[in-house]
Design a protein around this motif. Structure first.
Motif, PDB file in Angstrom:
ATOM      1  N   LEU A 239       0.830  -1.206   0.000  1.00  0.00           N
ATOM      2  CA  LEU A 239       0.000   0.000   0.000  1.00  0.00           C
ATOM      3  C   LEU A 239       0.865   1.256   0.000  1.00  0.00           C
ATOM      4  O   LEU A 239       0.574   2.222  -0.732  1.00  0.00           O
ATOM      5  N   ALA A 240       1.930   1.256   0.806  1.00  0.00           N
ATOM      6  CA  ALA A 240       2.807   2.426   0.870  1.00  0.00           C
ATOM      7  C   ALA A 240       3.482   2.681  -0.477  1.00  0.00           C
ATOM      8  O   ALA A 240       3.593   3.831  -0.930  1.00  0.00           O
TER       9      ALA A 240
ATOM     10  N   VAL B 142       2.373   1.737  -3.455  1.00  0.00           N
ATOM     11  CA  VAL B 142       1.339   2.179  -4.392  1.00  0.00           C
ATOM     12  C   VAL B 142       1.054   3.672  -4.213  1.00  0.00           C
ATOM     13  O   VAL B 142       0.976   4.425  -5.195  1.00  0.00           O
ATOM     14  N   LEU B 143       0.906   4.126  -2.983  1.00  0.00           N
ATOM     15  CA  LEU B 143       0.642   5.545  -2.729  1.00  0.00           C
ATOM     16  C   LEU B 143       1.821   6.407  -3.181  1.00  0.00           C
ATOM     17  O   LEU B 143       1.622   7.489  -3.751  1.00  0.00           O
TER      18      LEU B 143
ATOM     19  N   ARG C 270       1.451   9.127  -6.334  1.00  0.00           N
ATOM     20  CA  ARG C 270       1.442  10.513  -5.884  1.00  0.00           C
ATOM     21  C   ARG C 270       1.619  11.522  -7.012  1.00  0.00           C
ATOM     22  O   ARG C 270       0.934  12.569  -7.011  1.00  0.00           O
TER      23      ARG C 270
ATOM     24  N   MET D 253      -4.181   8.357  -6.247  1.00  0.00           N
ATOM     25  CA  MET D 253      -3.754   7.720  -5.004  1.00  0.00           C
ATOM     26  C   MET D 253      -4.925   7.005  -4.333  1.00  0.00           C
ATOM     27  O   MET D 253      -4.807   5.854  -3.888  1.00  0.00           O
ATOM     28  N   GLY D 254      -6.080   7.676  -4.273  1.00  0.00           N
ATOM     29  CA  GLY D 254      -7.241   7.078  -3.636  1.00  0.00           C
ATOM     30  C   GLY D 254      -7.756   5.862  -4.379  1.00  0.00           C
ATOM     31  O   GLY D 254      -8.108   4.844  -3.767  1.00  0.00           O
TER      32      GLY D 254
ATOM     33  N   ARG E   5      -6.120   3.820  -6.447  1.00  0.00           N
ATOM     34  CA  ARG E   5      -5.213   2.670  -6.371  1.00  0.00           C
ATOM     35  C   ARG E   5      -5.122   2.110  -4.954  1.00  0.00           C
ATOM     36  O   ARG E   5      -4.991   0.897  -4.770  1.00  0.00           O
ATOM     37  N   ALA E   6      -5.198   2.987  -3.973  1.00  0.00           N
ATOM     38  CA  ALA E   6      -5.198   2.502  -2.593  1.00  0.00           C
ATOM     39  C   ALA E   6      -6.447   1.658  -2.333  1.00  0.00           C
ATOM     40  O   ALA E   6      -6.376   0.609  -1.675  1.00  0.00           O
TER      41      ALA E   6
ATOM     42  N   VAL F 295      -5.966  -1.762  -3.800  1.00  0.00           N
ATOM     43  CA  VAL F 295      -5.094  -2.599  -2.966  1.00  0.00           C
ATOM     44  C   VAL F 295      -5.852  -3.126  -1.757  1.00  0.00           C
ATOM     45  O   VAL F 295      -5.742  -4.312  -1.398  1.00  0.00           O
ATOM     46  N   LEU F 296      -6.625  -2.267  -1.109  1.00  0.00           N
ATOM     47  CA  LEU F 296      -7.392  -2.686   0.070  1.00  0.00           C
ATOM     48  C   LEU F 296      -8.430  -3.743  -0.289  1.00  0.00           C
ATOM     49  O   LEU F 296      -8.647  -4.696   0.478  1.00  0.00           O
TER      50      LEU F 296
ATOM     51  N   CYS G  77      -1.061  -2.278  -9.597  1.00  0.00           N
ATOM     52  CA  CYS G  77      -1.491  -0.977  -9.066  1.00  0.00           C
ATOM     53  C   CYS G  77      -0.303  -0.075  -8.761  1.00  0.00           C
ATOM     54  O   CYS G  77      -0.445   1.151  -8.696  1.00  0.00           O
TER      55      CYS G  77
END
Length: 303
Positions: A233-234, A236-237, A241, A248-249, A251-252, A255-256, A293
Motif C-alpha cells: 500500500l505504501a 502504491v501511494l 502521488r 492515489m485514492g 489505487r489505494a 489494494v485494500l 497498481c
C-alpha cells in the motif's frame, strides 16, 4: 519467522552469521565497482545496517508475542536469541530505517542508499530461508504421495513426516527477485528498492499462507502478511502521488479490496469446501493486481 536453536555453534545461528557476512561482502564489492561519488560511508552501511536488521527482527517478534516472554520465558529472554525467534518484516524495516537515517546524516539520497541494500539483502534473505531446514520451521502441508517426498520439494519434520518445503520456495523467490532487480535499468533513486520490495511482498503473501509452522498470527491472518500488505500500500501511494490524490485514492482502494479478497480466501480455506488450488490461484491473481497498481506512471493525467 524462525525459532532459534540453542547452542552458540548450532547450524542456524551459523547460517545467519554467514548470511550477514555474505551481505556485507556483496555490498563492499558493489561499492568498490561503483567507484567514487557521494554516499553513506561504507563501514556504516556494512556494520550498522546488519545490526539494525537483527534488532528489528527480534523486536518485532517480541512485540507480537509479548505475553510469551512475560509469562513463559521471562522478560530477560528478550535479549536471548535462543528463546523464541525473529520476524523477516522486522529485519527489513530495521535495515531500511537505519540506511535512511544514515543517508540523511550523510546528506545523500535515502533512495540511493536503499538501492544499495537490494542485492546483499535478497542474497542474505535466501540464505536465511534455506537455513530454516535446521529449525523445523518453514514447512507447509503434509505430502502424502511418496513420489514427491524428497528435498528440495519437501522436508521431513521431527516425526519423519514429509511436508512441503515452503522455505525453499521463499529462497527461490528471493533469488529470482534479486536477478530481476539486477537487470533493471538505472532509474530514479529508490526505484530499484521499491520494485524489489513490492515483488518480495507480493510473493510472500501466498507463500506465508502455505506455512503450517509456528508463524505469528492475528486471528487467521499471519503477521508477516499484514506487514507485506502495508508495504505494498505504501509503495502504491508513493508511486501514484505524481498523478494526484484521485489516483492515489483509486489505487489505494484497489489494494485494500485485493487484501480483503485475500483475507476472504484464507477464511474460505477453513470454512468452506472450495479446493485449495482454486483459493491459492485467487490469492496469486489478487497479488498480481496489487503489483500492477504500483506500476510507474509518467504524468498526472488519470487514465
Amino acid at each position: 519467522m524462525a525459532n532459534v536453536q540453542t547452542g552458540a555453534l548450532a547450524p542456524y545461528p551459523l547460517c545467519i552469521l554467514l548470511a550477514a557476512l555474505l551481505a556485507v561482502g556483496l555490498f563492499l564489492l558493489a561499492r568498490r565497482r561503483r567507484g567514487g561519488g557521494r554516499a553513506v560511508p561504507a563501514w556504516q552501511m556494512a556494520v550498522l545496517v546488519p545490526l539494525a536488521a537483527l534488532v528489528g527482527a527480534r523486536l518485532l517478534y517480541v512485540l507480537f508475542s509479548f505475553d510469551v516472554f512475560l509469562y513463559d520465558y521471562g522478560l530477560a529472554a528478550v535479549f536471548d536469541l535462543r528463546a523464541g525467534g525473529c520476524l523477516m518484516a522486522g529485519a527489513v524495516a530495521g535495515a531500511c530505517l537505519c540506511a535512511a537515517l544514515l543517508a540523511r546524516r550523510a546528506g545523500v539520497s535515502a533512495g540511493a542508499a536503499l538501492d544499495e541494500l537490494v542485492t546483499p539483502g535478497l542474497a542474505a534473505l535466501a540464505v536465511c530461508r534455506m537455513a530454516e531446514i535446521f529449525t523445523g520451521e518453514g514447512i507447509g502441508p503434509m505430502i502424502e504421495r511418496e513420489a514427491f517426498c524428497f528435498f528440495p520439494l519437501a522436508a521431513a519434520n521431527q516425526y519423519g513426516e514429509w511436508n512441503l518445503a515452503v522455505f525453499v520456495l521463499e529462497a527461490v523467490a528471493a533469488l529470482a527477485i534479486l536477478l530481476a532487480a539486477a537487470r533493471m535499468k538505472e532509474g530514479a533513486p529508490g526505484a530499484r528498492f521499491t520494485t524489489a520490495l513490492l515483488l518480495l511482498c507480493c510473493c510472500q503473501i501466498p507463500l506465508e499462507n502455505l506455512r503450517s509452522d509456528n508463524c505469528l498470527r492475528i486471528g487467521f491472518v499471519r503477521v508477516t502478511q499484514i506487514f507485506a500488505a502495508l508495504a505494498i500500500l505504501a509503495i502504491v501511494l508513493l508511486r501514484a502521488r505524481p498523478r494526484g490524490r484521485r489516483a492515489m485514492g483509486t489505487r489505494a482502494l484497489a489494494v485494500l479490496l485485493c487484501a480483503a479478497g485475500i483475507g476472504i480466501a484464507e477464511w474460505a480455506q477453513d470454512k468452506t469446501n472450495i479446493p485449495n488450488a482454486v483459493l491459492y490461484a485467487a490469492m496469486i491473481a489478487l497479488c498480481v493486481v496489487m503489483a500492477l497498481c504500483a506500476r510507474q506512471v509518467p504524468n498526472r493525467r488519470d487514465t
